[in-house]
Design a protein around this motif. Structure first.
Motif, PDB file in Angstrom:
ATOM      1  N   MET A   1       0.841  -1.192   0.000  1.00  0.00           N
ATOM      2  CA  MET A   1       0.000   0.000   0.000  1.00  0.00           C
ATOM      3  C   MET A   1       0.876   1.243   0.000  1.00  0.00           C
ATOM      4  SD  MET A   1      -2.828  -1.060   2.893  1.00  0.00           S
ATOM      5  CE  MET A   1      -1.582  -1.692   4.020  1.00  0.00           C
ATOM      6  N   LYS A   2       0.364   2.282  -0.618  1.00  0.00           N
ATOM      7  CA  LYS A   2       0.987   3.609  -0.493  1.00  0.00           C
ATOM      8  C   LYS A   2       0.073   4.436   0.396  1.00  0.00           C
ATOM      9  CE  LYS A   2       4.131   6.742  -1.501  1.00  0.00           C
ATOM     10  NZ  LYS A   2       4.371   7.339  -2.820  1.00  0.00           N
ATOM     11  N   MET A   3       0.661   5.076   1.410  1.00  0.00           N
ATOM     12  CA  MET A   3      -0.076   5.896   2.359  1.00  0.00           C
ATOM     13  C   MET A   3       0.706   7.166   2.627  1.00  0.00           C
ATOM     14  SD  MET A   3      -1.218   3.093   5.240  1.00  0.00           S
ATOM     15  CE  MET A   3      -2.517   1.906   4.947  1.00  0.00           C
ATOM     16  N   HIS A   4       0.026   8.162   3.204  1.00  0.00           N
ATOM     17  CA  HIS A   4       0.761   9.325   3.682  1.00  0.00           C
ATOM     18  C   HIS A   4       0.020   9.974   4.840  1.00  0.00           C
ATOM     19  CE1 HIS A   4      -1.598  12.865   2.297  1.00  0.00           C
ATOM     20  NE2 HIS A   4      -1.962  12.101   1.279  1.00  0.00           N
ATOM     21  N   GLY A   5       0.785  10.623   5.688  1.00  0.00           N
ATOM     22  CA  GLY A   5       0.248  11.448   6.756  1.00  0.00           C
ATOM     23  C   GLY A   5       0.800  12.839   6.590  1.00  0.00           C
ATOM     24  N   LEU A   6      -0.034  13.777   6.141  1.00  0.00           N
ATOM     25  CA  LEU A   6       0.381  15.159   5.903  1.00  0.00           C
ATOM     26  C   LEU A   6       1.507  15.238   4.869  1.00  0.00           C
ATOM     27  CD1 LEU A   6       0.388  16.355   9.628  1.00  0.00           C
ATOM     28  CD2 LEU A   6      -1.420  16.690   7.941  1.00  0.00           C
ATOM     29  N   GLY A   7       1.474  14.363   3.877  1.00  0.00           N
ATOM     30  CA  GLY A   7       2.483  14.370   2.830  1.00  0.00           C
ATOM     31  C   GLY A   7       3.740  13.594   3.160  1.00  0.00           C
ATOM     32  N   ASN A   8       3.869  13.142   4.399  1.00  0.00           N
ATOM     33  CA  ASN A   8       4.957  12.258   4.818  1.00  0.00           C
ATOM     34  C   ASN A   8       4.559  10.860   4.340  1.00  0.00           C
ATOM     35  OD1 ASN A   8       6.231  11.355   8.146  1.00  0.00           O
ATOM     36  ND2 ASN A   8       7.236  11.232   6.176  1.00  0.00           N
ATOM     37  N   ASP A   9       5.203  10.361   3.250  1.00  0.00           N
ATOM     38  CA  ASP A   9       4.641   9.215   2.538  1.00  0.00           C
ATOM     39  C   ASP A   9       5.396   7.912   2.805  1.00  0.00           C
ATOM     40  OD1 ASP A   9       6.842  10.082   1.024  1.00  0.00           O
ATOM     41  OD2 ASP A   9       5.976   9.379  -0.850  1.00  0.00           O
ATOM     42  N   PHE A  10       4.635   6.808   2.670  1.00  0.00           N
ATOM     43  CA  PHE A  10       5.133   5.490   3.036  1.00  0.00           C
ATOM     44  C   PHE A  10       4.682   4.445   2.034  1.00  0.00           C
ATOM     45  CE2 PHE A  10       3.362   7.919   6.566  1.00  0.00           C
ATOM     46  CZ  PHE A  10       4.532   8.321   7.173  1.00  0.00           C
ATOM     47  N   VAL A  11       5.529   3.454   1.865  1.00  0.00           N
ATOM     48  CA  VAL A  11       5.107   2.193   1.281  1.00  0.00           C
ATOM     49  C   VAL A  11       4.949   1.222   2.447  1.00  0.00           C
ATOM     50  CG1 VAL A  11       5.885   0.188  -0.035  1.00  0.00           C
ATOM     51  CG2 VAL A  11       6.052   2.485  -1.025  1.00  0.00           C
ATOM     52  N   VAL A  12       3.838   0.510   2.469  1.00  0.00           N
ATOM     53  CA  VAL A  12       3.545  -0.433   3.546  1.00  0.00           C
ATOM     54  C   VAL A  12       3.455  -1.831   2.954  1.00  0.00           C
ATOM     55  CG1 VAL A  12       1.938  -1.065   5.380  1.00  0.00           C
ATOM     56  CG2 VAL A  12       2.260   1.358   4.779  1.00  0.00           C
ATOM     57  N   VAL A  13       4.286  -2.738   3.436  1.00  0.00           N
ATOM     58  CA  VAL A  13       4.304  -4.121   2.972  1.00  0.00           C
ATOM     59  C   VAL A  13       3.744  -5.011   4.070  1.00  0.00           C
ATOM     60  CG1 VAL A  13       5.732  -6.032   2.152  1.00  0.00           C
ATOM     61  CG2 VAL A  13       6.308  -3.678   1.504  1.00  0.00           C
ATOM     62  N   ASP A  14       2.678  -5.723   3.763  1.00  0.00           N
ATOM     63  CA  ASP A  14       2.033  -6.610   4.724  1.00  0.00           C
ATOM     64  C   ASP A  14       2.626  -8.012   4.580  1.00  0.00           C
ATOM     65  OD1 ASP A  14       0.350  -8.039   6.384  1.00  0.00           O
ATOM     66  OD2 ASP A  14      -1.483  -7.071   5.665  1.00  0.00           O
ATOM     67  N   GLU A  15       3.446  -8.412   5.559  1.00  0.00           N
ATOM     68  CA  GLU A  15       4.104  -9.717   5.517  1.00  0.00           C
ATOM     69  C   GLU A  15       3.417 -10.747   6.419  1.00  0.00           C
ATOM     70  OE1 GLU A  15       8.757  -8.669   4.410  1.00  0.00           O
ATOM     71  OE2 GLU A  15       8.256  -9.181   6.478  1.00  0.00           O
ATOM     72  N   ARG A  16       2.182 -10.480   6.820  1.00  0.00           N
ATOM     73  CA  ARG A  16       1.523 -11.401   7.739  1.00  0.00           C
ATOM     74  C   ARG A  16       1.175 -12.739   7.096  1.00  0.00           C
ATOM     75  NH1 ARG A  16      -2.974  -7.442  10.221  1.00  0.00           N
ATOM     76  NH2 ARG A  16      -2.850  -6.641   8.085  1.00  0.00           N
ATOM     77  N   SER A  17       0.973 -12.744   5.795  1.00  0.00           N
ATOM     78  CA  SER A  17       0.607 -14.009   5.134  1.00  0.00           C
ATOM     79  C   SER A  17       1.583 -14.376   4.019  1.00  0.00           C
ATOM     80  CB  SER A  17      -0.812 -13.911   4.562  1.00  0.00           C
ATOM     81  OG  SER A  17      -0.903 -12.862   3.620  1.00  0.00           O
ATOM     82  N   THR A  18       2.773 -13.775   4.046  1.00  0.00           N
ATOM     83  CA  THR A  18       3.766 -14.039   3.009  1.00  0.00           C
ATOM     84  C   THR A  18       5.130 -14.273   3.650  1.00  0.00           C
ATOM     85  OG1 THR A  18       4.415 -11.722   2.728  1.00  0.00           O
ATOM     86  CG2 THR A  18       2.521 -12.484   1.438  1.00  0.00           C
ATOM     87  N   ALA A  19       6.078 -14.701   2.825  1.00  0.00           N
ATOM     88  CA  ALA A  19       7.456 -14.827   3.292  1.00  0.00           C
ATOM     89  C   ALA A  19       8.032 -13.437   3.553  1.00  0.00           C
ATOM     90  CB  ALA A  19       8.298 -15.547   2.231  1.00  0.00           C
ATOM     91  N   ARG A  20       9.030 -13.371   4.406  1.00  0.00           N
ATOM     92  CA  ARG A  20       9.685 -12.091   4.706  1.00  0.00           C
ATOM     93  C   ARG A  20      10.625 -11.724   3.564  1.00  0.00           C
ATOM     94  NH1 ARG A  20      10.849 -12.353  11.270  1.00  0.00           N
ATOM     95  NH2 ARG A  20       8.655 -12.683  11.847  1.00  0.00           N
ATOM     96  N   ARG A  21      10.339 -10.581   2.925  1.00  0.00           N
ATOM     97  CA  ARG A  21      11.075 -10.219   1.714  1.00  0.00           C
ATOM     98  C   ARG A  21      11.835  -8.905   1.829  1.00  0.00           C
ATOM     99  NH1 ARG A  21       7.587 -10.380  -3.537  1.00  0.00           N
ATOM    100  NH2 ARG A  21       9.663  -9.878  -4.306  1.00  0.00           N
ATOM    101  N   VAL A  22      11.422  -8.040   2.737  1.00  0.00           N
ATOM    102  CA  VAL A  22      12.011  -6.699   2.781  1.00  0.00           C
ATOM    103  C   VAL A  22      13.386  -6.751   3.437  1.00  0.00           C
ATOM    104  CG1 VAL A  22      11.764  -4.349   3.638  1.00  0.00           C
ATOM    105  CG2 VAL A  22       9.749  -5.604   2.828  1.00  0.00           C
ATOM    106  N   ASP A  23      14.368  -6.217   2.722  1.00  0.00           N
ATOM    107  CA  ASP A  23      15.703  -6.016   3.272  1.00  0.00           C
ATOM    108  C   ASP A  23      16.198  -4.657   2.795  1.00  0.00           C
ATOM    109  OD1 ASP A  23      16.395  -6.401   0.590  1.00  0.00           O
ATOM    110  OD2 ASP A  23      17.273  -8.375   0.914  1.00  0.00           O
TER     111      ASP A  23
END
Length: 259
Positions: A1-23
């Motif tokens: 997901m792409k989200m932001h709070g007051l223009g402070n923006d984030f990519v959010v990766v949900d790893e609850r049902s997947t393998a851990r991929r983010v490094d």
């Protein structure tokens, strides 16, 4: 997901049902605003052993962050709506955080008690955190990340790209630091701009807002409850007995699939 709070923006990766991929390498690739998606921080959602969610944070340069207040608020708002509940607990390096639906499209998160001792910020040596021995007389505060707050006559007049980059790497901060410049508008109102370590200038920063509010209250130039105007909008911070609460809007921009 792409989200932001007051223009402070984030990519959010949900790893609850997947393998851990983010490094670190993946964070840098996704964080590239020209060849990837682009973000100020990347947040990873995992199942929490003692909380509703566990969150981990990465900066655009591939380094990790111990806290990210606006991302925490954004994810909390999305998850509370998904679950149909008004509160949520989230485990981060900062500790166990409580989020609440504040109504009118606003979400509050308790970011915990500020860290005010030099070793907890952390700093490289023992100095007074309320008056650092740095030109400009800044304040050091730990909010899961180290922060260095300068109170100036006019935050708009500061050459933030140069000022922020220089102070991020000041030798007094062994883990680098987030840098804020702020001026007082009223006893309950601040104007702040922010340079985040590993990201650069951002339109807003939740942990920086909390640190600046704490620093202003410690200096006696505001009360403990303040409105802070950032480049991306306004956030409310209230330093209470149980921690530093911040309240503001959130936005869910789009969903995607990481291949």
């Amino acid at each position: 997901m792409k989200m932001h709070g007051l223009g402070n923006d984030f990519v959010v990766v949900d790893e609850r049902s997947t393998a851990r991929r983010v490094d670190a390498a993946l964070a840098r690739r996704v964080g590239d605003r020209h060849r990837g998606v682009g973000f100020d921080q990347l947040a990873v959602i995992r199942d929490g052993a003692d909380a509703d969610l566990e969150l981990l944070f990465w900066n655009a340069d591939g380094s990790t962050a111990g806290a990210c207040g606006n991302a925490t608020r954004c994810i909390a708002a999305w998850e509370m709506a998904r679950r149909g509940q008004g509160t949520l607990t989230l485990r981060t390096e900062r500790g166990l955080l409580l989020a609440q639906d504040a109504g009118d499209g606003l979400t509050s998160v308790n970011m915990g008690a500020p860290l005010l001792a030099w070793a907890d910020v952390p700093l490289a040596r023992e100095v007074p955190t309320l008056h650092l021995p740095i030109d400009g007389d800044p304040v050091a505060t730990g909010m899961g990340n180290p922060h260095c707050t300068f109170f100036v006559d006019d935050a708009e007049a500061v050459d933030l790209p140069t000022f922020g980059a220089t102070h991020e790497h000041h030798p007094l901060f062994p883990e680098r630091t987030n840098v804020q410049v702020a001026h007082v508008v009223a006893p309950d109102h601040l104007r702040m701009r922010v340079w985040e370590r590993g990201a650069g200038i951002t339109l807003a920063s939740g942990s920086s807002s909390c640190a600046t509010a704490v620093a202003a209250a410690r200096r006696g130039i505001t009360g403990r409850k303040v409105r802070i105007d950032l480049d991306g909008g306004t956030i409310q911070v209230d330093w209470r007995e149980d921690g530093v609460w911040m309240t503001g809007p959130t936005a869910h921009v789009f969903d995607g699939v990481l291949l």
